[in-house]
Design a protein around this motif. Structure first.
Motif, mmCIF file in Angstrom:
data_model
loop_
_atom_site.group_PDB
_atom_site.id
_atom_site.type_symbol
_atom_site.label_atom_id
_atom_site.label_comp_id
_atom_site.label_asym_id
_atom_site.label_seq_id
_atom_site.Cartn_x
_atom_site.Cartn_y
_atom_site.Cartn_z
ATOM 1 N N VAL A 8 4.959 -5.365 4.733
ATOM 2 C CA VAL A 8 3.748 -6.311 4.657
ATOM 3 C C VAL A 8 2.426 -6.308 5.247
ATOM 4 O O VAL A 8 2.854 -6.989 6.461
ATOM 5 C CB VAL A 8 4.073 -8.313 3.887
ATOM 6 C CG1 VAL A 8 3.236 -8.673 2.838
ATOM 7 C CG2 VAL A 8 5.288 -7.436 3.047
ATOM 8 N N GLN A 9 1.762 -6.649 4.488
ATOM 9 C CA GLN A 9 0.194 -6.681 5.676
ATOM 10 C C GLN A 9 -0.479 -7.753 4.795
ATOM 11 O O GLN A 9 -0.178 -8.484 3.564
ATOM 12 C CB GLN A 9 -0.954 -5.806 5.007
ATOM 13 C CG GLN A 9 -0.617 -4.289 5.018
ATOM 14 C CD GLN A 9 -0.321 -3.625 6.845
ATOM 15 O OE1 GLN A 9 -1.193 -4.376 7.292
ATOM 16 N NE2 GLN A 9 0.810 -3.124 7.135
ATOM 17 N N TRP A 10 -0.662 -8.874 6.077
ATOM 18 C CA TRP A 10 -1.543 -10.379 6.193
ATOM 19 C C TRP A 10 -2.343 -10.306 6.701
ATOM 20 O O TRP A 10 -3.201 -9.978 8.016
ATOM 21 C CB TRP A 10 -0.651 -11.091 6.819
ATOM 22 C CG TRP A 10 1.600 -11.016 5.759
ATOM 23 C CD1 TRP A 10 2.483 -10.292 6.526
ATOM 24 C CD2 TRP A 10 1.547 -11.943 5.015
ATOM 25 N NE1 TRP A 10 2.837 -10.482 6.219
ATOM 26 C CE2 TRP A 10 3.313 -11.960 4.837
ATOM 27 C CE3 TRP A 10 1.147 -12.621 3.772
ATOM 28 C CZ2 TRP A 10 3.783 -11.945 3.366
ATOM 29 C CZ3 TRP A 10 1.896 -13.211 2.935
ATOM 30 C CH2 TRP A 10 3.152 -12.512 2.718
ATOM 31 N N LYS A 77 0.206 -5.369 -4.720
ATOM 32 C CA LYS A 77 -0.164 -5.632 -4.030
ATOM 33 C C LYS A 77 0.694 -4.587 -2.218
ATOM 34 O O LYS A 77 0.006 -3.960 -1.209
ATOM 35 C CB LYS A 77 -0.760 -6.760 -3.919
ATOM 36 C CG LYS A 77 -1.858 -6.445 -3.734
ATOM 37 C CD LYS A 77 -1.969 -8.808 -4.170
ATOM 38 C CE LYS A 77 -3.583 -8.617 -5.180
ATOM 39 N NZ LYS A 77 -3.948 -9.630 -4.346
ATOM 40 N N ILE A 78 1.963 -5.386 -2.314
ATOM 41 C CA ILE A 78 2.423 -5.268 -0.823
ATOM 42 C C ILE A 78 3.360 -3.361 -0.907
ATOM 43 O O ILE A 78 2.743 -2.668 -0.165
ATOM 44 C CB ILE A 78 3.711 -5.596 -1.388
ATOM 45 C CG1 ILE A 78 3.651 -7.297 -1.038
ATOM 46 C CG2 ILE A 78 4.767 -5.046 -0.757
ATOM 47 C CD1 ILE A 78 4.703 -8.378 -1.565
ATOM 48 N N THR A 79 3.021 -2.840 -2.218
ATOM 49 C CA THR A 79 3.437 -1.506 -2.266
ATOM 50 C C THR A 79 2.409 -0.466 -2.383
ATOM 51 O O THR A 79 2.281 0.474 -1.056
ATOM 52 C CB THR A 79 3.578 -0.990 -3.726
ATOM 53 O OG1 THR A 79 4.582 -2.183 -4.030
ATOM 54 C CG2 THR A 79 4.451 -0.021 -3.654
ATOM 55 N N SER A 80 0.869 -0.948 -1.486
ATOM 56 C CA SER A 80 -0.150 -0.592 -1.646
ATOM 57 C C SER A 80 -0.643 -0.679 0.028
ATOM 58 O O SER A 80 -1.511 0.389 -0.288
ATOM 59 C CB SER A 80 -0.921 -0.837 -2.602
ATOM 60 O OG SER A 80 -1.658 -2.419 -2.691
ATOM 61 N N GLY A 81 0.019 -1.387 0.752
ATOM 62 C CA GLY A 81 -0.911 -1.876 2.001
ATOM 63 C C GLY A 81 -1.394 -2.830 1.342
ATOM 64 O O GLY A 81 -1.996 -2.387 2.630
ATOM 65 N N LYS A 82 -1.983 -3.037 -0.103
ATOM 66 C CA LYS A 82 -2.978 -4.777 0.602
ATOM 67 C C LYS A 82 -2.555 -5.943 1.175
ATOM 68 O O LYS A 82 -1.445 -6.240 1.070
ATOM 69 C CB LYS A 82 -3.588 -4.647 -1.000
ATOM 70 C CG LYS A 82 -5.025 -5.637 -1.237
ATOM 71 C CD LYS A 82 -5.373 -6.169 -2.190
ATOM 72 C CE LYS A 82 -6.637 -6.402 -2.655
ATOM 73 N NZ LYS A 82 -7.421 -6.604 -3.972
#
Length: 129
Positions: A8-10, A77-82
């Motif tokens: 997950v990107q944060w 968003k998690i799946t797409s890396g956002k």
């Protein structure tokens, strides 16, 4: 959906619009002067990390269903890396039976739980004045 390969990107800090959203929620729980103090404390709080399962337990909230449109949006968003915004919380008091309040980011916590309940979520924590 738990997948050990999920990353997950944060964002480093909450989005600016997260603070007014938190204030809107808090208006149902506290007076304006208390809300102002809590928001100042949230802005100044360092980012720490907590697991989704622990945030849900401490808040005593039920996980929203994965088909909730806002949970689905965050899962996408998690799946797409956002990058997702950190969560804003107000500390509870277990001695008095007062749960922690997720004042912004409940849907994000639920989405992370579905991805993997042990993922460390960036959180800013404030205490009531």
């Amino acid at each position: 959906m738990a997948d050990p390969e999920i990353t997950v990107q944060w964002k480093k800090e909450p989005d600016e619009h997260d603070y007014p959203a938190a204030a809107d929620y808090l208006e149902m729980l506290a007076e304006p002067d208390v809300i102002e103090q809590v928001l100042r404390a949230l802005r100044a709080a360092p980012v720490t990390h907590k697991k989704a399962k622990d945030l849900l337990r401490a808040s005593q909230l039920e996980i929203l269903p994965s088909y909730n449109p806002y949970v689905r949006r965050d899962l996408a968003k998690i799946t797409s890396g956002k990058a997702l915004s950190p969560i804003l919380v107000v500390r509870g008091d277990f001695r008095k039976g007062v749960p922690m309040q997720i004042v912004d980011g409940y849907h994000r916590v639920c989405a992370i739980y579905y991805a993997d309940e042990n993922i460390a979520i960036p959180v800013k924590i404030a205490s009531l004045p």
